[in-house]
Design a protein around this motif. Structure first.
Motif, PDB file in Angstrom:
ATOM      1  N   VAL A  92       0.845  -1.191   0.000  1.00 13.69           N
ATOM      2  CA  VAL A  92       0.000   0.000   0.000  1.00 13.69           C
ATOM      3  C   VAL A  92       0.884   1.246   0.000  1.00 13.69           C
ATOM      4  O   VAL A  92       2.067   1.183   0.324  1.00 13.69           O
ATOM      5  CB  VAL A  92      -0.949   0.038   1.220  1.00 13.69           C
ATOM      6  N   HIS A 126      -4.716   0.339  -3.926  1.00 10.69           N
ATOM      7  CA  HIS A 126      -5.157   1.520  -3.175  1.00 10.69           C
ATOM      8  C   HIS A 126      -6.365   1.166  -2.313  1.00 10.69           C
ATOM      9  O   HIS A 126      -6.686   1.880  -1.372  1.00 10.69           O
ATOM     10  CB  HIS A 126      -5.612   2.627  -4.142  1.00 10.69           C
ATOM     11  N   GLU A 170      -6.405   1.453   6.233  1.00 14.84           N
ATOM     12  CA  GLU A 170      -6.382   2.821   5.706  1.00 14.84           C
ATOM     13  C   GLU A 170      -6.094   3.831   6.820  1.00 14.84           C
ATOM     14  O   GLU A 170      -5.253   4.718   6.660  1.00 14.84           O
ATOM     15  CB  GLU A 170      -7.734   3.116   5.055  1.00 14.84           C
ATOM     16  N   THR A 230      -7.632  -0.495   0.289  1.00 15.21           N
ATOM     17  CA  THR A 230      -7.106  -1.222   1.443  1.00 15.21           C
ATOM     18  C   THR A 230      -8.127  -2.188   2.038  1.00 15.21           C
ATOM     19  O   THR A 230      -7.756  -3.163   2.672  1.00 15.21           O
ATOM     20  CB  THR A 230      -6.624  -0.238   2.523  1.00 15.21           C
ATOM     21  N   SER A 286      -0.517  -5.140  -5.037  1.00 14.44           N
ATOM     22  CA  SER A 286      -0.451  -3.702  -4.772  1.00 14.44           C
ATOM     23  C   SER A 286      -1.841  -3.113  -4.971  1.00 14.44           C
ATOM     24  O   SER A 286      -2.489  -3.398  -5.982  1.00 14.44           O
ATOM     25  CB  SER A 286       0.551  -3.083  -5.745  1.00 14.44           C
ATOM     26  N   CYS A 329       3.817  -0.928   3.687  1.00 17.20           N
ATOM     27  CA  CYS A 329       3.465   0.438   3.287  1.00 17.20           C
ATOM     28  C   CYS A 329       4.705   1.139   2.747  1.00 17.20           C
ATOM     29  O   CYS A 329       5.768   1.131   3.377  1.00 17.20           O
ATOM     30  CB  CYS A 329       2.893   1.202   4.478  1.00 17.20           C
TER      31      CYS A 329
END
Lengths: 309, 232
Positions: free
Chosen positions: A35, A193, A282, A195, A191, A207
């Protein structure tokens, strides 16, 4: 467990960006989530793992092989035959049809399973005569996923594979990935975005921010052990003075302060008057990236494998 | 390499039919106004591989196909050699197409009454050997162009290469003009060829093809080396 991917001290420099000292591994039987914000370096890491970009320093091993060694006979081709890849766009030529993608798979992979490809296309509602240029982003990603899964790979490398999919389709994809992971010799480097997808499927979360690793932790240490405490200003002052505050990160809001606590049950016992909730990946990421450490020696506590900040 | 050749041919097959139709129309529309079969054959032989070379290279850059292709079990060398091989396959196919089309147009025109078509378009006037020779030499020129531009395309990608390759071709043409001196190149070739017998002419054509094929092979070796160092 055998490491299917091993990245050691990886560095890659571009004019306006540098990836520094990235170290992690993806053992068999695990799903590792990457992330980080846009431009953090996730795709650069994946590119070096896939042999698309040469590292400036450090080493990368993909299924025991150096993916950036281009000399003939180095075995990279055989290794790549064991890997399924989904990049952030449907990359097949626009003029191709879905059936052409299957033909390409047959030509490229010795273990290509045409019936599996057709079954996945049916499941994803992808007509064989449909042209790639007519597919929506979501459908394009499904086609790439069907392609990546139809040659019996051992390892999946996914770059934003669920981006552009509606929630139902994302769940379908996650179900497929779960089925893939039923074989313990398999692994996924994912990978994303999104989460919440990683919360459903990942075992480890790494991260990356501005080319550096911020944390590398088991997902359970984030979602099951860590927590977010909602404090008043007076609570923060009280906590900052205590030795207990090691590894706490505070993010000040208009009316209160959110506090990342590595062990929410211990925290709840120690401070029963401060409400503490389960934290999402997140929020954990946001607090690590935007929050400020409080306490005497700000660092992640025992759950982190290789935390740096 | 087989996978790379397949990949190129699968990608181009969907536009092949449209290209074939366009080529036939262009051949007819060149043959009739110019009054000669050779122009039509040359256009046919040149158009298909020329369009293939640039369209297949352009597809590489769409949606990151070139990047994704390298995640398949295909090495960088195989990508470069495969591209050269697929170009050669297309050249051979368009050579056959140009010859068949040239002969077909010539034969049809032979059957038409006098003064309905120009005399130069009739096969009886153009000659089968000349039709084949024209197609072969045109194809050789295209192969020579590919020899020069493919290493640039593979090293820099189509977008950057289109800035470099035309400049290179102009330099080559200018170099030939300088070497030719005051007499135009075309006139020099014409006078040289006029002095050759049929056997010498055949030997010359074979020699030119052999030299260009050797250069094409050399170019593929250079391109493979360049492609290995490309960051994608």
């Amino acid at each position: 467990m055998e490491d299917m991917i091993r990245v050691q001290g990886l560095a890659k420099r571009y004019d306006d960006f540098a990836l520094e000292d990235v170290t992690f591994s993806v053992p068999a039987g695990t799903v590792v989530g990457l992330v980080g914000s846009n431009g953090a370096g996730k795709t650069t890491i994946l590119k070096t793992i896939l042999g698309l970009a040469t590292p400036d320093a450090g080493s990368v091993r993909l299924l025991g092989c150096d993916p950036n060694a281009h000399e003939p006979g180095n075995g990279v081709d055989k290794v790549k035959a064991r890997v399924g890849v989904v990049l952030d766009t449907c990359a097949f030529p626009m003029v191709s049809r879905v059936a052409d993608v299957g033909t390409l798979g047959r030509a490229a992979y010795s273990l290509w399973d045409e019936s599996r490809f057709e079954a996945l296309c049916d499941e994803f509602d992808l007509g064989q005569k449909k042209a790639v240029k007519d597919l929506s982003r979501g459908m394009g990603m499904k086609l790439t996923l069907a392609f990546a899964l139809s040659h019996d790979p051992e390892l999946l490398i996914l770059d934003e594979a669920t981006a552009g999919l509606d929630p139902m389709a994302r769940d379908e994809v996650l179900d497929i990935l779960r089925r893939f992971m039923e074989d313990e010799s398999h692994a996924i480097l994912f990978s994303s975005h999104i989460t919440s997808d990683l919360e459903k499927i990942a075992d480890e979360v790494i991260c990356i921010e501005a080319g550096r690793m911020i944390f590398d932790m088991p997902k359970d240490a984030i979602c099951d052990e860590a927590g977010i405490a909602h404090c008043r200003a007076a609570d923060v002052e009280r906590l900052a003075g205590s030795e207990f505050a090691d590894g706490f990160y505070a993010l000040h809001r208009a009316m209160s302060t959110d506090l990342l606590v590595p062990h929410r049950f211990d925290f709840a016992r120690a401070f029963p008057d401060i409400p503490v909730d389960r934290i999402s990946i997140e929020d954990y990421m946001a607090l690590m990236l935007k929050g400020e450490p409080i306490g005497q020696s700000p660092r992640l506590q025992d759950t982190s494998k290789g935390a740096q900040r | 390499m087989r996978a790379m050749i397949f990949s190129d041919l699968i990608t181009s097959k969907n536009s092949a039919l449209a290209l074939l139709g366009t080529t036939m129309l262009i051949a007819i529309f060149i043959a009739i106004p110019t009054g000669t079969l050779y122009g039509a054959i040359g256009a046919c032989a040149a158009m298909v591989p020329f369009m293939y070379l640039f369209s297949i290279s352009a597809y590489d850059e769409q949606n990151g196909w070139e990047r994704y292709r390298l995640t398949l079990p295909i090495s960088r060398r195989q990508v470069a050699y495969g591209r050269y091989a697929s170009m050669l396959v297309v050249c051979v196919c368009s050579l056959v197409l140009a010859i068949v089309l040239g002969l077909a147009i010539g034969l049809v025109c032979d059957m038409l009454p006098a003064e309905t078509v120009p005399e130069g378009v009739r096969l009886s006037n153009a000659g089968v050997g000349e039709v084949v020779g024209t197609a072969l030499l045109t194809q050789t020129v295209i192969l020579f162009v590919a020899t020069l531009v493919l290493p640039f395309i593979l090293r820099y990608g189509m977008t950057k290469a289109t800035r470099i390759a035309p400049m290179l071709l102009i330099f080559v043409f200018a170099g030939v003009c300088v070497l030719a001196g005051n007499t135009p190149v075309g006139a020099q070739i014409e006078s040289f060829v006029a002095g050759l017998g049929a056997g010498e002419m055949a030997a010359l054509v074979v020699g030119v093809i052999a030299v260009v094929l050797a250069l094409y092979l050399l170019s593929s070796l250079v391109a493979a080396r360049l492609y290995e160092h490309r960051e994608l």
